[in-house]
Write a protein that holds these residues in place. Structure first.
Motif, short mmCIF file in Angstrom:
data_model
loop_
_atom_site.label_atom_id
_atom_site.label_comp_id
_atom_site.label_asym_id
_atom_site.label_seq_id
_atom_site.Cartn_x
_atom_site.Cartn_y
_atom_site.Cartn_z
N LYS A 104 -2.04 32.35 13.46
CA LYS A 104 -1.55 30.98 13.60
C LYS A 104 -1.05 30.68 15.01
O LYS A 104 -1.23 29.58 15.53
CB LYS A 104 -0.41 30.73 12.60
CG LYS A 104 -0.87 30.68 11.16
CD LYS A 104 -1.67 29.42 10.91
CE LYS A 104 -2.11 29.35 9.47
NZ LYS A 104 -2.91 28.13 9.21
N GLN A 115 5.36 21.97 8.59
CA GLN A 115 4.17 22.51 7.92
C GLN A 115 3.67 21.54 6.85
O GLN A 115 4.46 20.93 6.13
CB GLN A 115 4.47 23.88 7.29
CG GLN A 115 4.69 24.97 8.32
CD GLN A 115 5.02 26.31 7.67
OE1 GLN A 115 5.86 26.37 6.77
NE2 GLN A 115 4.38 27.36 8.13
N VAL A 142 3.76 36.94 5.60
CA VAL A 142 3.51 36.60 6.99
C VAL A 142 3.84 37.80 7.87
O VAL A 142 4.74 38.59 7.56
CB VAL A 142 4.36 35.37 7.41
CG1 VAL A 142 5.83 35.65 7.33
CG2 VAL A 142 3.97 34.85 8.78
N GLY A 184 -5.04 27.24 4.35
CA GLY A 184 -4.47 28.52 4.72
C GLY A 184 -5.08 29.16 5.94
O GLY A 184 -4.63 30.21 6.37
N GLN A 185 -6.11 28.57 6.53
CA GLN A 185 -6.74 29.14 7.72
C GLN A 185 -6.37 28.29 8.94
O GLN A 185 -6.03 27.12 8.81
CB GLN A 185 -8.26 29.16 7.56
CG GLN A 185 -8.74 29.75 6.25
CD GLN A 185 -8.37 31.21 6.09
OE1 GLN A 185 -8.50 31.99 7.01
NE2 GLN A 185 -7.92 31.58 4.91
N LYS A 186 -6.50 28.89 10.10
CA LYS A 186 -6.22 28.16 11.34
C LYS A 186 -7.52 27.54 11.82
O LYS A 186 -8.20 28.04 12.72
CB LYS A 186 -5.66 29.13 12.39
CG LYS A 186 -5.16 28.44 13.65
CD LYS A 186 -3.93 27.63 13.38
CE LYS A 186 -3.35 27.06 14.66
NZ LYS A 186 -2.22 26.16 14.41
N ARG A 189 2.21 35.00 14.88
CA ARG A 189 2.42 34.72 13.46
C ARG A 189 1.06 34.70 12.76
O ARG A 189 0.12 34.07 13.22
CB ARG A 189 3.11 33.37 13.26
CG ARG A 189 3.22 32.95 11.80
CD ARG A 189 4.14 31.77 11.62
NE ARG A 189 5.48 32.09 12.08
CZ ARG A 189 6.55 31.35 11.80
NH1 ARG A 189 6.44 30.27 11.08
NH2 ARG A 189 7.73 31.69 12.26
N THR A 202 -4.96 17.50 5.92
CA THR A 202 -4.61 18.51 6.93
C THR A 202 -4.87 18.02 8.35
O THR A 202 -4.71 18.78 9.30
CB THR A 202 -5.41 19.80 6.68
OG1 THR A 202 -6.81 19.51 6.67
CG2 THR A 202 -5.05 20.41 5.33
N ASP A 218 -3.97 36.43 4.13
CA ASP A 218 -4.87 35.81 3.17
C ASP A 218 -5.45 36.83 2.21
O ASP A 218 -5.62 36.57 1.03
CB ASP A 218 -6.01 35.08 3.90
CG ASP A 218 -6.92 34.34 2.94
OD1 ASP A 218 -6.40 33.51 2.17
OD2 ASP A 218 -8.14 34.60 2.95
N GLU A 247 -0.06 27.01 4.01
CA GLU A 247 -0.63 28.16 4.69
C GLU A 247 -1.47 28.93 3.66
O GLU A 247 -2.31 28.33 3.01
CB GLU A 247 0.47 29.01 5.33
CG GLU A 247 1.38 28.26 6.29
CD GLU A 247 0.69 27.75 7.55
OE1 GLU A 247 -0.48 28.10 7.79
OE2 GLU A 247 1.32 26.99 8.30
N THR A 248 -1.23 30.24 3.47
CA THR A 248 -1.98 30.97 2.44
C THR A 248 -1.19 31.09 1.14
O THR A 248 -1.61 31.77 0.20
CB THR A 248 -2.37 32.38 2.92
OG1 THR A 248 -1.19 33.12 3.23
CG2 THR A 248 -3.24 32.31 4.16
N TYR A 267 -0.28 34.47 8.59
CA TYR A 267 -0.09 34.52 7.14
C TYR A 267 -1.22 35.35 6.52
O TYR A 267 -2.39 35.21 6.87
CB TYR A 267 -0.10 33.10 6.56
CG TYR A 267 1.20 32.38 6.73
CD1 TYR A 267 2.17 32.39 5.73
CD2 TYR A 267 1.50 31.70 7.91
CE1 TYR A 267 3.38 31.73 5.89
CE2 TYR A 267 2.70 31.04 8.09
CZ TYR A 267 3.65 31.06 7.07
OH TYR A 267 4.85 30.42 7.24
#
Length: 553
Positions: free
Chosen positions: A394, A531, A455, A252-254, A373, A282, A377, A493-494, A375
């Protein structure tokens, strides 16, 4: 909200003086205080206060001109902070910190109303706050910012390693430096991380810029301001029952890189293998740190390093010993195939300089252009500020004052919101772009309406939330077969949501790769082709890539 009223009392005792740095305001409004002519006058007044305080001014909001506690409604306090921020910007300054207190509406012994520790003012009371204004514009974030996610078995030293890196302090052998990351009382008491933690340090021309005390938000903010290059850590959870949280941290993190830790006294475990599987799923460039090298013999460290090398080769990766090949080779070759290995000890600080050099030199990998963008968390409410959504951006960039959409809500709709302010590791910033871990204060929504997995998008976006999507999946581990209606938790993502699988051929076996329809069980989310996601149910796990989506009607 501060529980210590000494800051407020000191400001009230100092009072307003013509040549002083303290200013009392009952309320600031856009209509009145930002009007033509008034704005310039108030900005000049603020600049005078800042210069009188040698670069720092104190604004007390919610009080009368003589320092009486008036108290104003939370909405009025939020507007006052927005106006004060604009005035500070015009005066080449910025709001560094805001502390608030409730006013209970009763009279104290002097005949004035009393400040309380109430975090939830009622209709009969309000807020009074102290804003600290600092000289200099809000920090611009044009520097590189590398984000690293940690993984590994419980007690293998993830948090301790990160704590020693960001502070430059040797551990006491009892995991003392891990306390700089775990902030929940039960985590400190038990010595186990139960949620994601965050840490930061950086580099300038002279080397590492470390945090003196990571538990003080001012010290973290100072690093963000001083460093030319930032390294943020998303420290995940090693205890097996919280695997869901670990996956959230890695998916969920970039992230730019993964840091997998393996303790020299324990060696690779089943959890180590699971976390490595998530990192590889990932497609995250990964470094392995062998920790606790001081706790065992050199022979044991070498044995564990060989075990790690075998584990990597089993998943078709090429291990690279940084001790033998050097940092230059690690920086050049890390990627899809090559995984550098570093021996470390947080007690003796062996290997820490090597990690410093790697993190200083490794290129950022996750920057994405395009529209903004992020998401969500986490979300939380800040008294006097309102709802705050935090997460990792993101793509694109965001600025204070931007109009955004947030959602989808349970019914699939998006809400219009405005960006009040942006913080990065407790430092207020004017704007932030892809790869930054930020908290965004939002106007137009209550914190209770925000949920993980939502998001944030530009106001002119046309998002199409989905309940179903098509995916290509690989089953990594499952005791029997996956049939129609199989319901794992999908981490995308999250988002962490139960979903039903409907394989094209009716079933999927362990080791199979195939196509399946996936339907979220409870509500829609924003999902797009390309994704990647992880799914799990008990010890059953797999990975997938979204190939097509079915927008809700």
């Amino acid at each position: 909200m501060s529980r210590d009223r000494a800051l407020l009392q000191r400001a009230l005792d100092r009072g307003e003086e013509d040549g002083g740095s303290v200013e009392f305001k009952e309320r600031l409004t856009r209509e009145v205080h930002l009007s033509e002519g008034r704005r310039e006058s108030l900005a000049a007044q603020l600049r005078h206060r800042v210069l009188s305080g040698d670069g720092e001014a104190t604004y007390v909001v919610g009080v009368t001109d003589d320092g009486g506690l008036a108290g104003i409604a939370p909405e009025a306090f939020s507007e006052s902070m927005d106006v004060l921020s604009l005035l500070a910007e015009e005066a080449d300054a910025h709001i560094e910190d805001v502390e608030t207190w409730g006013v209970d509406g009763t009279l104290d012994g002097t005949g004035t109303r009393a400040a309380t520790d109430s975090a939830a003012p009622t209709d009969d009371n309000g807020l009074v706050g102290v804003a600290t204004i600092r000289d200099g514009a809000v920090l611009e974030t044009d520097d590189e910012h590398v984000v690293i996610g940690t993984a590994g078995h419980v007690d293998h030293g993830k948090s301790t390693l990160v704590g020693s890196l960001v502070t430059g302090r040797a551990d006491d052998g009892e995991g003392g430096t891990r306390a700089f990351l775990d902030v929940k009382p039960h985590e400190v008491e038990r010595g186990l991380s139960a949620d994601l933690s965050y840490a930061v340090y950086g580099f300038d021309d002279e080397g590492p810029v470390r945090v003196r005390n990571p538990n003080r938000k001012q010290d973290r903010a100072a690093v963000v301001e001083a460093a030319d290059r930032l390294v943020s850590f998303v420290d995940t959870v090693g205890h097996e029952p919280w695997l869901r949280t670990t996956i959230r941290g890695l998916v969920g993190q970039k992230l730019d890189y993964g840091l997998l830790v393996v303790a020299a006294d324990d060696g690779p475990t089943r959890v180590t293998r699971e976390h490595l599987g998530v990192l590889l799923a990932t497609e995250l460039p990964t470094i392995v740190a062998i920790t606790k090298a001081d706790a065992v013999s050199d022979e044991r460290v070498a044995e564990v390093e060989r075990e790690v090398e075998r584990l990597l080769r089993d998943v078709e990766k090429s291990p690279l010993s940084v001790a033998r090949a050097g940092v230059d080779a690690a920086v050049e070759e890390i990627g899809e195939r090559v995984v550098p290995i570093v021996r470390t000890s947080a007690v003796t600080m062996d290997g820490m300089a090597t990690l410093d050099e790697l993190f200083d030199r490794l290129p950022k990998t996750s920057t994405e252009d395009g529209d903004f963008r992020m998401y969500v968390d986490r979300s939380y409410a800040v008294t006097g500020v309102g709802a705050v959504a935090s997460g990792t951006i993101k793509s694109g960039e965001v600025e204070a004052g931007d109009e955004l959409l947030v959602g989808p809500m349970a019914d699939g709709r998006f809400r219009e919101v405005e960006v009040r302010s942006i913080e990065m590791h407790y430092h207020r910033v004017d704007q932030a772009r892809s790869g930054r871990i930020v908290g965004i204060a939002l106007k137009g929504i209550k914190e209770s309406a925000l949920e993980r997995g939502m998001v944030l998008l530009p106001a002119d976006a046309d998002p199409e939330p989905v309940r179903e999507f098509e995916a290509e999946v690989m089953v990594l581990n499952h005791p029997t077969r996956i049939g129609e209606g199989y319901e794992p938790v999908v981490h995308l993502e999250t988002i962490g949501e139960a979903a039903a699988f409907y394989p094209d051929d009716g079933r999927l076996l362990p080791g199979d790769t195939g196509r399946t329809r996936v339907r979220f069980k409870f509500r829609p989310y924003l999902v797009e082709p390309g994704q990647k996601f992880v799914f799990r149910e008990g010890r059953s796990k797999g990975v997938g890539t979204v190939t097509d989506v079915s927008p809700i009607e």
